[in-house]
Design a protein around this motif. Structure first.
Motif, PDB file in Angstrom:
ATOM      1  N   GLU A 121      66.220 -10.109  85.600  1.00 24.94           N
ATOM      2  CA  GLU A 121      64.852  -9.989  86.087  1.00 24.94           C
ATOM      3  C   GLU A 121      64.674  -8.660  86.820  1.00 24.94           C
ATOM      4  O   GLU A 121      65.342  -8.402  87.820  1.00 24.94           O
ATOM      5  N   PRO A 122      63.779  -7.796  86.346  1.00 23.49           N
ATOM      6  CA  PRO A 122      63.573  -6.520  87.038  1.00 23.49           C
ATOM      7  C   PRO A 122      62.912  -6.721  88.401  1.00 23.49           C
ATOM      8  O   PRO A 122      62.297  -7.771  88.658  1.00 23.49           O
ATOM      9  N   THR A 123      63.026  -5.718  89.261  1.00 25.70           N
ATOM     10  CA  THR A 123      62.398  -5.788  90.579  1.00 25.70           C
ATOM     11  C   THR A 123      60.884  -5.832  90.437  1.00 25.70           C
ATOM     12  O   THR A 123      60.208  -6.664  91.052  1.00 25.70           O
ATOM     13  N   THR A 124      60.344  -4.922  89.630  1.00 28.18           N
ATOM     14  CA  THR A 124      58.908  -4.937  89.308  1.00 28.18           C
ATOM     15  C   THR A 124      58.749  -4.463  87.872  1.00 28.18           C
ATOM     16  O   THR A 124      59.683  -3.918  87.266  1.00 28.18           O
ATOM     17  N   GLY A 125      57.544  -4.629  87.342  1.00 30.47           N
ATOM     18  CA  GLY A 125      57.252  -4.149  85.989  1.00 30.47           C
ATOM     19  C   GLY A 125      57.196  -5.274  84.970  1.00 30.47           C
ATOM     20  O   GLY A 125      57.457  -6.441  85.279  1.00 30.47           O
ATOM     21  N   GLU A 126      56.846  -4.907  83.751  1.00 29.16           N
ATOM     22  CA  GLU A 126      56.653  -5.898  82.687  1.00 29.16           C
ATOM     23  C   GLU A 126      57.305  -5.438  81.395  1.00 29.16           C
ATOM     24  O   GLU A 126      57.402  -4.239  81.118  1.00 29.16           O
ATOM     25  N   ILE A 127      57.745  -6.418  80.611  1.00 27.02           N
ATOM     26  CA  ILE A 127      58.277  -6.158  79.273  1.00 27.02           C
ATOM     27  C   ILE A 127      57.577  -7.090  78.294  1.00 27.02           C
ATOM     28  O   ILE A 127      57.558  -8.314  78.489  1.00 27.02           O
ATOM     29  N   PHE A 128      56.978  -6.515  77.253  1.00 20.80           N
ATOM     30  CA  PHE A 128      56.292  -7.293  76.234  1.00 20.80           C
ATOM     31  C   PHE A 128      57.065  -7.179  74.920  1.00 20.80           C
ATOM     32  O   PHE A 128      57.431  -6.078  74.512  1.00 20.80           O
ATOM     33  N   ARG A 129      57.309  -8.310  74.290  1.00 22.29           N
ATOM     34  CA  ARG A 129      57.991  -8.343  73.000  1.00 22.29           C
ATOM     35  C   ARG A 129      57.043  -8.916  71.956  1.00 22.29           C
ATOM     36  O   ARG A 129      56.281  -9.851  72.239  1.00 22.29           O
ATOM     37  N   ALA A 130      57.086  -8.372  70.753  1.00 23.83           N
ATOM     38  CA  ALA A 130      56.238  -8.888  69.676  1.00 23.83           C
ATOM     39  C   ALA A 130      56.547 -10.364  69.441  1.00 23.83           C
ATOM     40  O   ALA A 130      57.698 -10.805  69.579  1.00 23.83           O
ATOM     41  N   ARG A 131      55.533 -11.111  69.089  1.00 24.54           N
ATOM     42  CA  ARG A 131      55.695 -12.546  68.874  1.00 24.54           C
ATOM     43  C   ARG A 131      56.767 -12.822  67.809  1.00 24.54           C
ATOM     44  O   ARG A 131      56.756 -12.237  66.726  1.00 24.54           O
ATOM     45  N   GLY A 132      57.694 -13.713  68.131  1.00 24.20           N
ATOM     46  CA  GLY A 132      58.736 -14.104  67.185  1.00 24.20           C
ATOM     47  C   GLY A 132      59.862 -13.111  67.037  1.00 24.20           C
ATOM     48  O   GLY A 132      60.752 -13.292  66.192  1.00 24.20           O
ATOM     49  N   LEU A 133      59.856 -12.047  67.834  1.00 24.75           N
ATOM     50  CA  LEU A 133      60.878 -10.993  67.726  1.00 24.75           C
ATOM     51  C   LEU A 133      62.257 -11.545  68.101  1.00 24.75           C
ATOM     52  O   LEU A 133      62.404 -12.211  69.123  1.00 24.75           O
ATOM     53  N   THR A 134      63.271 -11.274  67.279  1.00 24.18           N
ATOM     54  CA  THR A 134      64.643 -11.686  67.605  1.00 24.18           C
ATOM     55  C   THR A 134      65.477 -10.454  67.948  1.00 24.18           C
ATOM     56  O   THR A 134      65.358  -9.404  67.309  1.00 24.18           O
ATOM     57  N   LEU A 135      66.310 -10.603  68.969  1.00 26.86           N
ATOM     58  CA  LEU A 135      67.130  -9.501  69.473  1.00 26.86           C
ATOM     59  C   LEU A 135      68.602  -9.816  69.268  1.00 26.86           C
ATOM     60  O   LEU A 135      69.056 -10.932  69.537  1.00 26.86           O
ATOM     61  N   GLY A 136      69.353  -8.819  68.829  1.00 25.44           N
ATOM     62  CA  GLY A 136      70.807  -8.934  68.746  1.00 25.44           C
ATOM     63  C   GLY A 136      71.424  -8.031  69.801  1.00 25.44           C
ATOM     64  O   GLY A 136      71.326  -6.808  69.698  1.00 25.44           O
ATOM     65  N   HIS A 137      72.041  -8.636  70.817  1.00 27.58           N
ATOM     66  CA  HIS A 137      72.547  -7.878  71.962  1.00 27.58           C
ATOM     67  C   HIS A 137      74.076  -7.905  71.980  1.00 27.58           C
ATOM     68  O   HIS A 137      74.676  -8.953  72.179  1.00 27.58           O
ATOM     69  N   MET A 138      74.701  -6.749  71.761  1.00 25.58           N
ATOM     70  CA  MET A 138      76.151  -6.636  71.863  1.00 25.58           C
ATOM     71  C   MET A 138      76.507  -6.148  73.258  1.00 25.58           C
ATOM     72  O   MET A 138      76.194  -5.024  73.634  1.00 25.58           O
ATOM     73  N   GLU A 139      77.164  -7.015  74.051  1.00 30.56           N
ATOM     74  CA  GLU A 139      77.607  -6.612  75.379  1.00 30.56           C
ATOM     75  C   GLU A 139      78.966  -5.926  75.285  1.00 30.56           C
ATOM     76  O   GLU A 139      79.625  -5.930  74.238  1.00 30.56           O
ATOM     77  N   GLN A 140      79.411  -5.370  76.420  1.00 29.01           N
ATOM     78  CA  GLN A 140      80.634  -4.563  76.405  1.00 29.01           C
ATOM     79  C   GLN A 140      81.908  -5.397  76.268  1.00 29.01           C
ATOM     80  O   GLN A 140      82.895  -4.927  75.717  1.00 29.01           O
ATOM     81  N   ASN A 141      81.890  -6.618  76.798  1.00 27.17           N
ATOM     82  CA  ASN A 141      83.124  -7.409  76.856  1.00 27.17           C
ATOM     83  C   ASN A 141      83.010  -8.678  76.032  1.00 27.17           C
ATOM     84  O   ASN A 141      81.914  -9.203  75.806  1.00 27.17           O
TER      85      ASN A 141
END
Length: 508
Positions: A53-73
């Protein structure tokens, strides 16, 4: 059309990571995230996924958008699974039941050898574990890929394979990549975001060209700031003169004029913005005590073998001379690390012929490997410096602070430090050893771009003699002045690294 829109995003932990960040991610974007270690790259990716959760601000994602997130570990519990099981586990239970073929297609796409697919991840190299993490985000066929340090632990062939794979993705698939690998960023990105606590900068360029534009912009801002400060100072000087004249003459007009000049100076000072000053993660400085010997190490056709005695290659007759900065190139498993160990043993043998390698007796070795094995995880940074070197408590604390380790960090076990903090501690140990010959195995592995560039400057400016192993193409190009390649069971010298880099790309 924007798929992800970031507006006025602010993240503050103990200090601000970034503020008022605005960014849109559209189809076809390949965005490189660049910042020093611990300055918000991973945090921004987690903000995009909704895991932070950011301190302030907004993030908008397109409807139905799927994200693939590769973390470091590797996620907890994953190392006990086989390569294929780990990739399959990234799918939903229903998909695992009816679409298990997705895992096999992804493994083929990433050219994972058959013999590795049923091997537990815990028994694979860091490079193959990294490929497994990439496969896990790809198998679900997301709309957007978020990759956090994807080249860590990869050799040149695997980096080239990753570059080629990214090039085969649908052209409209956005990819956001956090990386310290400058050559990789140049190869795969078309936009670069430099994260800063204030005024992060975005360029529609790959890394090197974006960095040149950023440096030019920073230099122009510095000139503007200096010009504004000079103008304000001149106004204050004029105001002081008029004030003295006004007092002596009793002129109300000069008093008013003095006030106006001061107000103009204040307005200039309030609106002038100083150029960005990067907060250093810690200085990297080396030492070079020098030696009168011209030839530092002689290799008399030494045989390099595996631990069980299997021959890997012969060196032929080679000499390492004062001022040489030799890079040792070769595919994984060719014997690079074995030769580095033989060289270390020969230097420590103090003039004796060790398996066909002889070092001059005056050599003082500075050794560092990619796992930082000379640092004990259970010891503290402060204890490491105090016990190894003849420095007092205050001097040790000052040295560690200069290397980016706060008083709090100095008392923590080394095992709790980040990779970047360990790397800077390792560089401090190297400096205090005061060597005249450096032997470095993947020295940039845990360093951010600032650290890589500092190490490059130190090795070249101090004319340090060294032999090093590195998969970092930018570092090799900047530092090496001699090039040894392991090829067909022989160690040969070549004019430059580009042919080897090209062959690594072709074999991917």
């Amino acid at each position: 059309m924007s798929l992800i829109t970031i507006r006025a995003l602010d993240v503050t932990l103990s200090t601000p990571l970034f503020a008022n960040l605005t960014l849109s991610v559209a189809a076809g974007d390949r965005i490189g995230l660049v910042a020093a270690n611990g300055r918000g790259k991973s945090t921004l990716l987690k903000c995009i996924t909704g895991d932070f959760e950011p301190t302030t601000g907004e993030i908008f994602r397109a409807r139905g958008l799927t994200l693939g997130h590769m973390e470091q570990n590797l996620p907890a519990g994953l190392d006990g699974l086989t390569f294929r099981e780990a990739v399959l586990a990234a799918l939903s239970p229903d998909q695992q039941e009816s679409e298990s073929w997705r895992a096999d297609v992804t493994l083929e796409e990433l050219e994972v050898p058959e013999e590795l697919r049923d091997r537990p991840l815990a028994k694979l190299s860091g490079g193959w574990q990294r490929i497994a993490l990439i496969a896990r985000v790809r198998v679900g066929e997301p709309d957007v890929l978020l990759l956090d340090e994807p080249t860590n632990h990869l050799d040149l062939t695997k980096i080239a394979r990753l570059e080629a794979w990214l090039a085969t993705l649908p052209r409209d698939m956005p990819v956001v990549i956090s990386s310290h690998d400058r050559a990789f960023l140049d190869a795969v990105t078309n936009r670069t975001l430099f994260l800063r606590p204030e005024r992060s900068q975005l360029f529609a360029l790959p890394y090197s060209r974006a960095r040149a534009a950023l440096d030019e912009m920073d230099a122009a801002e510095e000139k503007r700031f200096e010009k504004d400060m000079k103008a304000a100072q001149q106004l204050r000087q004029q105001a002081a003169k008029l004030n003295n004249i006004g007092i002596n003459s009793g002129s109300d007009l000069l008093v008013v004029k003095t006030k106006q000049l001061k107000e103009r100076a204040e307005r200039i000072e309030e609106t002038a913005k100083p150029a960005h000053l990067e907060r250093s993660a810690g200085a990297i400085r080396l030492a070079n005590r020098g030696t009168h010997a011209k030839v530092l190490v002689t290799l008399e056709d030494a045989l390099v073998e595996t631990p069980d005695g299997t021959p890997l290659f012969r060196t032929g007759q080679k000499f390492i001379c004062q001022g040489d900065r030799i890079v040792l190139l070769g595919p994984n498993g060719a014997g690079k690390t074995r030769l580095v160990r033989l060289l270390r043993q020969a230097v420590e043998a103090a003039g004796a012929n060790h398996h066909g390698i002889k070092a001059t007796p005056s050599l003082v070795l500075g050794y560092g490997d990619q796992s930082l094995s000379d640092l004990s995880d259970s010891e503290t940074p402060h204890g490491t410096i105090i016990h190894r070197f003849d420095v007092g408590d205050q001097k040790a604390r000052s040295l560690l602070a200069g290397a980016g380790l706060s008083i709090e960090m100095q008392g923590r076990p080394i095992g709790l430090l980040s990779g970047g903090q360990k790397a800077r501690l390792g560089m401090l140990v190297l400096r205090l050893t005061n060597p005249n010959f450096y032997l470095l195995d993947e020295p940039t592995n845990h360093l951010d771009i600032e650290g890589q560039e500092a190490l490059e400057r130190e090795l070249t400016a101090r004319e340090a003699s060294c032999l090093f192993v590195s998969h970092d193409r930018a570092f090799v190009r900047a530092v090496a002045n001699r090039f040894w390649v392991i090829e067909k069971r022989r160690l040969i010298e070549v004019e430059g690294p580009e042919e080897f880099f090209a062959e690594a790309a072709l074999s991917a």
